[in-house]
Write a protein that holds these residues in place. Structure first.
Motif, PDB file in Angstrom:
ATOM      1  N   UNK A   1      14.234  25.151  -6.226  1.00  0.00           N
ATOM      2  CA  UNK A   1      13.935  26.196  -5.281  1.00  0.00           C
ATOM      3  C   UNK A   1      13.976  27.566  -5.959  1.00  0.00           C
ATOM      4  N   UNK A   2      14.905  27.766  -6.884  1.00  0.00           N
ATOM      5  CA  UNK A   2      14.978  29.061  -7.559  1.00  0.00           C
ATOM      6  C   UNK A   2      13.747  29.287  -8.444  1.00  0.00           C
ATOM      7  N   UNK A   3      13.124  28.192  -8.893  1.00  0.00           N
ATOM      8  CA  UNK A   3      11.896  28.302  -9.681  1.00  0.00           C
ATOM      9  C   UNK A   3      10.801  28.986  -8.861  1.00  0.00           C
ATOM     10  N   UNK A   4      10.595  28.536  -7.620  1.00  0.00           N
ATOM     11  CA  UNK A   4       9.572  29.132  -6.769  1.00  0.00           C
ATOM     12  C   UNK A   4       9.963  30.528  -6.303  1.00  0.00           C
ATOM     13  N   UNK A   5      11.244  30.788  -6.163  1.00  0.00           N
ATOM     14  CA  UNK A   5      11.696  32.137  -5.819  1.00  0.00           C
ATOM     15  C   UNK A   5      11.268  33.113  -6.913  1.00  0.00           C
ATOM     16  N   UNK A   6      11.474  32.745  -8.161  1.00  0.00           N
ATOM     17  CA  UNK A   6      11.075  33.595  -9.285  1.00  0.00           C
ATOM     18  C   UNK A   6       9.572  33.806  -9.357  1.00  0.00           C
ATOM     19  N   UNK A   7       8.819  32.733  -9.115  1.00  0.00           N
ATOM     20  CA  UNK A   7       7.357  32.851  -9.129  1.00  0.00           C
ATOM     21  C   UNK A   7       6.885  33.779  -8.018  1.00  0.00           C
ATOM     22  N   UNK A   8       7.450  33.596  -6.814  1.00  0.00           N
ATOM     23  CA  UNK A   8       7.047  34.435  -5.686  1.00  0.00           C
ATOM     24  C   UNK A   8       7.433  35.894  -5.914  1.00  0.00           C
ATOM     25  N   UNK A   9       8.582  36.136  -6.529  1.00  0.00           N
ATOM     26  CA  UNK A   9       8.982  37.505  -6.866  1.00  0.00           C
ATOM     27  C   UNK A   9       7.986  38.129  -7.849  1.00  0.00           C
ATOM     28  N   UNK A  32       6.827  39.640   1.333  1.00  0.00           N
ATOM     29  CA  UNK A  32       8.298  39.666   1.263  1.00  0.00           C
ATOM     30  C   UNK A  32       8.784  38.338   0.717  1.00  0.00           C
ATOM     31  N   UNK A  33       9.856  38.401  -0.069  1.00  0.00           N
ATOM     32  CA  UNK A  33      10.466  37.191  -0.616  1.00  0.00           C
ATOM     33  C   UNK A  33      11.968  37.282  -0.414  1.00  0.00           C
ATOM     34  N   UNK A  34      12.538  36.249   0.188  1.00  0.00           N
ATOM     35  CA  UNK A  34      13.987  36.153   0.318  1.00  0.00           C
ATOM     36  C   UNK A  34      14.423  34.907  -0.453  1.00  0.00           C
ATOM     37  N   UNK A  35      15.721  34.708  -0.647  1.00  0.00           N
ATOM     38  CA  UNK A  35      16.167  33.517  -1.385  1.00  0.00           C
ATOM     39  C   UNK A  35      15.770  32.192  -0.730  1.00  0.00           C
ATOM     40  N   UNK A  36      15.404  32.197   0.559  1.00  0.00           N
ATOM     41  CA  UNK A  36      15.048  30.954   1.248  1.00  0.00           C
ATOM     42  C   UNK A  36      13.607  30.898   1.732  1.00  0.00           C
ATOM     43  N   UNK A  37      12.956  32.057   1.878  1.00  0.00           N
ATOM     44  CA  UNK A  37      11.611  32.103   2.471  1.00  0.00           C
ATOM     45  C   UNK A  37      10.706  33.039   1.680  1.00  0.00           C
ATOM     46  N   UNK A  38       9.410  32.743   1.750  1.00  0.00           N
ATOM     47  CA  UNK A  38       8.395  33.665   1.256  1.00  0.00           C
ATOM     48  C   UNK A  38       7.485  33.968   2.445  1.00  0.00           C
ATOM     49  N   UNK A  39       7.136  35.232   2.595  1.00  0.00           N
ATOM     50  CA  UNK A  39       6.299  35.664   3.708  1.00  0.00           C
ATOM     51  C   UNK A  39       4.961  36.115   3.151  1.00  0.00           C
ATOM     52  N   UNK A  40       3.883  35.510   3.659  1.00  0.00           N
ATOM     53  CA  UNK A  40       2.550  35.903   3.216  1.00  0.00           C
ATOM     54  C   UNK A  40       1.757  36.406   4.407  1.00  0.00           C
ATOM     55  N   UNK A  65       6.164  33.004   7.589  1.00  0.00           N
ATOM     56  CA  UNK A  65       7.224  32.600   6.675  1.00  0.00           C
ATOM     57  C   UNK A  65       7.055  31.153   6.254  1.00  0.00           C
ATOM     58  N   UNK A  66       7.219  30.908   4.968  1.00  0.00           N
ATOM     59  CA  UNK A  66       7.149  29.555   4.431  1.00  0.00           C
ATOM     60  C   UNK A  66       8.464  29.286   3.705  1.00  0.00           C
ATOM     61  N   UNK A  67       9.207  28.257   4.107  1.00  0.00           N
ATOM     62  CA  UNK A  67      10.466  27.944   3.412  1.00  0.00           C
ATOM     63  C   UNK A  67      10.209  27.561   1.957  1.00  0.00           C
ATOM     64  N   UNK A  68      10.976  28.110   1.043  1.00  0.00           N
ATOM     65  CA  UNK A  68      10.799  27.804  -0.375  1.00  0.00           C
ATOM     66  C   UNK A  68      11.000  26.321  -0.650  1.00  0.00           C
ATOM     67  N   UNK A  69      11.838  25.647   0.139  1.00  0.00           N
ATOM     68  CA  UNK A  69      12.110  24.227  -0.072  1.00  0.00           C
ATOM     69  C   UNK A  69      10.872  23.363   0.187  1.00  0.00           C
ATOM     70  N   UNK A  70       9.888  23.854   0.929  1.00  0.00           N
ATOM     71  CA  UNK A  70       8.697  23.071   1.250  1.00  0.00           C
ATOM     72  C   UNK A  70       7.526  23.347   0.320  1.00  0.00           C
ATOM     73  N   UNK A  71       7.685  24.305  -0.601  1.00  0.00           N
ATOM     74  CA  UNK A  71       6.591  24.681  -1.499  1.00  0.00           C
ATOM     75  C   UNK A  71       6.508  23.700  -2.663  1.00  0.00           C
ATOM     76  N   UNK A  72       5.287  23.237  -2.934  1.00  0.00           N
ATOM     77  CA  UNK A  72       5.065  22.356  -4.086  1.00  0.00           C
ATOM     78  C   UNK A  72       4.230  23.025  -5.172  1.00  0.00           C
TER      79      UNK A  72
END
Length: 82
Positions: A1-9, A32-40, A65-72
């Motif tokens: 999950x932290x991998x996608x957080x970094x990419x989204x940031x 917007x990007x939070x530790x649990x969600x990305x907003x597009x 909002x898209x939960x980071x846990x669901x991103x592939x």
């Protein structure tokens, strides 16, 4: 999950295509990007094409909002034309 957080940031403010575990793809600008969600913010013309604003303009629709846990997968929008 932290991998996608970094990419989204890293892609904050850019148009991206996000693939989710349920097979859906979302195309829009990361607002917007939070530790649990990305907003597009979806871009215009998503149903008829890649949604880069050529048909309908930039910034159509409310941010979702898209939960980071669901991103592939996250792909920078400009790469979709290659």
């Amino acid at each position: 999950m932290s991998h996608y957080y970094g990419i989204c940031q890293r892609y904050h403010g850019k148009v991206v295509s996000i693939s989710c575990r349920d097979g859906r793809k979302h195309v829009g600008r990361i607002v917007r990007v939070s530790p649990r969600m990305v907003y597009i913010q979806p871009t215009g013309g998503v149903r008829g094409g890649y949604g880069y604003g050529f048909y309908g303009g930039w910034g159509w629709g409310y941010p979702i909002g898209i939960p980071l846990a669901f991103i592939t997968g996250v792909v920078l929008g400009g790469l979709l034309f290659w």
